[in-house]
Motif scaffolding. Sequence first.
Motif, PDB file in Angstrom:
ATOM      1  N   ALA A   1      -6.193   1.190  -0.955  1.00  0.00           N
ATOM      2  CA  ALA A   1      -6.165   2.635  -1.168  1.00  0.00           C
ATOM      3  C   ALA A   1      -7.280   2.983  -2.125  1.00  0.00           C
ATOM      4  O   ALA A   1      -7.590   2.207  -3.022  1.00  0.00           O
ATOM      5  CB  ALA A   1      -4.828   3.046  -1.744  1.00  0.00           C
ATOM      6  N   PRO A   2      -7.935   4.143  -2.033  1.00  0.00           N
ATOM      7  CA  PRO A   2      -7.679   5.203  -1.067  1.00  0.00           C
ATOM      8  C   PRO A   2      -8.539   5.108   0.190  1.00  0.00           C
ATOM      9  O   PRO A   2      -8.600   6.058   0.940  1.00  0.00           O
ATOM     10  CB  PRO A   2      -8.075   6.446  -1.862  1.00  0.00           C
ATOM     11  N   PHE A   3      -9.210   3.946   0.420  1.00  0.00           N
ATOM     12  CA  PHE A   3     -10.128   3.873   1.561  1.00  0.00           C
ATOM     13  C   PHE A   3      -9.389   3.589   2.854  1.00  0.00           C
ATOM     14  O   PHE A   3      -9.721   4.129   3.896  1.00  0.00           O
ATOM     15  CB  PHE A   3     -11.173   2.791   1.301  1.00  0.00           C
ATOM     16  N   GLY A   4      -8.413   2.705   2.797  1.00  0.00           N
ATOM     17  CA  GLY A   4      -7.693   2.341   4.010  1.00  0.00           C
ATOM     18  C   GLY A   4      -6.438   3.168   4.183  1.00  0.00           C
ATOM     19  O   GLY A   4      -6.211   4.141   3.472  1.00  0.00           O
ATOM     20  N   ILE A   5      -5.653   2.760   5.160  1.00  0.00           N
ATOM     21  CA  ILE A   5      -4.369   3.428   5.386  1.00  0.00           C
ATOM     22  C   ILE A   5      -3.320   2.693   4.566  1.00  0.00           C
ATOM     23  O   ILE A   5      -3.162   1.477   4.691  1.00  0.00           O
ATOM     24  CB  ILE A   5      -4.000   3.394   6.874  1.00  0.00           C
ATOM     25  N   THR A   6      -2.637   3.427   3.709  1.00  0.00           N
ATOM     26  CA  THR A   6      -1.646   2.819   2.846  1.00  0.00           C
ATOM     27  C   THR A   6      -0.251   3.174   3.350  1.00  0.00           C
ATOM     28  O   THR A   6       0.005   4.327   3.670  1.00  0.00           O
ATOM     29  CB  THR A   6      -1.805   3.340   1.415  1.00  0.00           C
ATOM     30  N   LEU A   7       0.603   2.171   3.434  1.00  0.00           N
ATOM     31  CA  LEU A   7       2.007   2.452   3.707  1.00  0.00           C
ATOM     32  C   LEU A   7       2.759   2.340   2.392  1.00  0.00           C
ATOM     33  O   LEU A   7       2.532   1.413   1.624  1.00  0.00           O
ATOM     34  CB  LEU A   7       2.582   1.464   4.720  1.00  0.00           C
ATOM     35  N   VAL A   8       3.630   3.308   2.114  1.00  0.00           N
ATOM     36  CA  VAL A   8       4.372   3.309   0.861  1.00  0.00           C
ATOM     37  C   VAL A   8       5.857   3.385   1.189  1.00  0.00           C
ATOM     38  O   VAL A   8       6.296   4.326   1.848  1.00  0.00           O
ATOM     39  CB  VAL A   8       3.975   4.503  -0.017  1.00  0.00           C
ATOM     40  N   ALA A   9       6.608   2.397   0.743  1.00  0.00           N
ATOM     41  CA  ALA A   9       8.049   2.423   0.939  1.00  0.00           C
ATOM     42  C   ALA A   9       8.705   2.594  -0.412  1.00  0.00           C
ATOM     43  O   ALA A   9       8.622   1.712  -1.258  1.00  0.00           O
ATOM     44  CB  ALA A   9       8.523   1.137   1.604  1.00  0.00           C
ATOM     45  N   ASP A  10       9.301   3.753  -0.644  1.00  0.00           N
ATOM     46  CA  ASP A  10      10.091   3.935  -1.855  1.00  0.00           C
ATOM     47  C   ASP A  10      11.513   4.283  -1.433  1.00  0.00           C
ATOM     48  O   ASP A  10      11.854   4.240  -0.246  1.00  0.00           O
ATOM     49  CB  ASP A  10       9.473   5.011  -2.756  1.00  0.00           C
TER      50      ASP A  10
END
Lengths: 555, 161
Positions: free
Chosen positions: A74-83
């Motif tokens: 991040a922030p260049f690629g695709i980030t997956l965030v699991a909260d």
Amino acid sequence: MSTATAFTDTHVVIAPMLVALVTAILTLVTRRSGRTQRALSLLGGVAYLVAVARLGLAVLPDGVLVYQLSGWPAPFGITLVADALAAFMLGLAAVVSLAILVFSLSYVDDQGQRVSYHPLYHFMLTGVSGAFLTGDVFNLFVWFEVMLMPSYVFVVFYSGRRHTAAALQYTVLNLVGSALMLVAIGGLYATTGTLNMADIARRLAAPAEFGIDSGPVLGLAAVLFVVFALKAGIVPFQFWVPPAYRAAPAPVSAFLAGVTKKVGVYAIVRLYFTVFAAGTLEAGLGLPGLSGRSFLAFFGPVLFVMALASMVVGGVGAVSRDDLDDVFAYSSIGQVGFIVLPLAVVATVADPAIRVLGLVAALVYSLNHAVAKSLLFLVSGAVFEAVGTLKIPQLGGLTSRRPVLSGSFFVGALALVGIPPLSGFFGKLLVFDTGARAHAAGASLAWLALAGALVGAVFTIAYLSRAWSRAFWGEVSPAVDRAGRPVVLVAVVAALAALVVAIGVGFDPVYGAAEAAAEAALDREGYVEAVDPARFEPTDESSAHALGRLPGVAP
Amino acid sequence: MSGGSLDREPTVIARTVTRLVVPVILVTAVALLLQGHNLPGGGFIAGVLTTTAFALIYIIYGLDYLETELLHRRPTVPFGTGTGIVREYGNVFAAGLAVAGGGGLAAVALGFPFLTQGVAFFEGVPVYHEFEIASAVVFDLGVYAVVVGALLTILAVVGAE
């Protein structure tokens, strides 16, 4: 770089999405052999539930889990965030979608299942999972599309005149919505310089430092809001809901009402309460008397109006319809009002305890609506299978002929009305509690929330008791007299009814999960810190040197 | 479909040009596919280009030509699914999805994030001198198959109506 090892144990983040994707591909490959395909589809549904449960268990102690897709940080690629918020919504989707899948195995005709039903269903689930997990606004657009495309096919699934007309309206409307979304996202990129949600939040919090003019950002956020309201079916963007829900097969209507709508709700919570809340309103844009100068003070009154209008439009519509599916579709519009109402309160109060409570109310109500409304749509599917009609005047006396089915409807209806000890009781209680506490704390619009919730509750009682007394009680109609016995369908419906009771009786863990989700939604610092979009920012003048710190593409 | 009255038959010029042009289009498509991971091109555009080649064959030689001449079987009306050449197109689509998804999963199996790509350079290869093998080609190939399968299905089904 230590990132590689950190990645491997967070595969659990992407697991739900991958399970759904792989299942979709496998059911597509095996579409020539019906039995294998169905077995794989069912297996995939169970595996999805397991993957979501594992993700939930991993999120519980760790807070926010971050996954950098294809290794680009991040922030260049695709980030997956699991909260906790994403996990809560995924859990809701997993439970409801598995029940709907089992129902469809027996409800949808053989030809339909073989041709396209299972791959499309799992692609839709892939889109839903991606939308819940992504931490990138453009990627959110992509997952919305992945979710919508199968739903276009599903609305036209029976390909009659009525279905085609409904599908055309639904498709055109959603394409317009998608175009708007793309324009808004492009504008956000142009104004904030980033697409990563955490990065947007970070930059909005310090607009001067990044040269951001918050006026245009607010406008673009408002355009984006329209799109999410359209997906969630909130008034004035509700008009596509009844025809689409009537045209789609019953299990798909259950999925659209139970899960897809919640994606719109999730997007509103995630983007406006976590991300855009970081922005500061220019003077004169907020209504006087509302606390806070954040973007939320602008959206609060809007949410209020939309929530109240949804309750009234949905309520009036549902009271006057003579088709069970229509009643449930209008009821969905009204019930989304109950989800949006506490959100409106949260947007206009400052007290952190009330803010958490309001979000808990919205999330618990979402869960209740997901389970209870998909239960009701499945009941209507089972009634159609057994009786052959959904016209309320032609039904009647179902209680004496199909007691289990009628009992399940009764449980689902009571859950929507909010009778203890069912899941809906706590949802309603929390909504009223939020309004009352905000009122006690002196919030100017809280009395409106209380009055609106009361009116909405009265409408809910009115249309559900009308459907109950005319379709299920009374004289046995000739059509009901000849009714068949769809055993599997009734079993699924009864299992969901049991779930509604179970959520109400064992409410404590559900409340705990919702509270963790609400805190995660409001914890912007935690979210930004976990994604850490500033990692590769040049700390001094040597930006070329900073670029050199980028990790390699791969091994 | 094909045939019909004489005056609607395509001219010799059209037939000959098609015979010449289709291979050129296909080779260009393959070139775009192979260079797509770091130059203009890629699976999507290569797929679209390939479809135009097939569209040309459909228009000039008729809908049955591919089945009678290439697959040597009786043409079937491509309605619904599981009939006619649409079945093969569907297979191409499914296989493409499997390749693209499988390529992403391979990275997971090796312990990297989903869809991680790698690249290897081979020095001193005869003729080429330096040769590059990028794993992204696998994903592009999947995209290519998906696009070709989907567009040709649409073309065949809509063309038959």
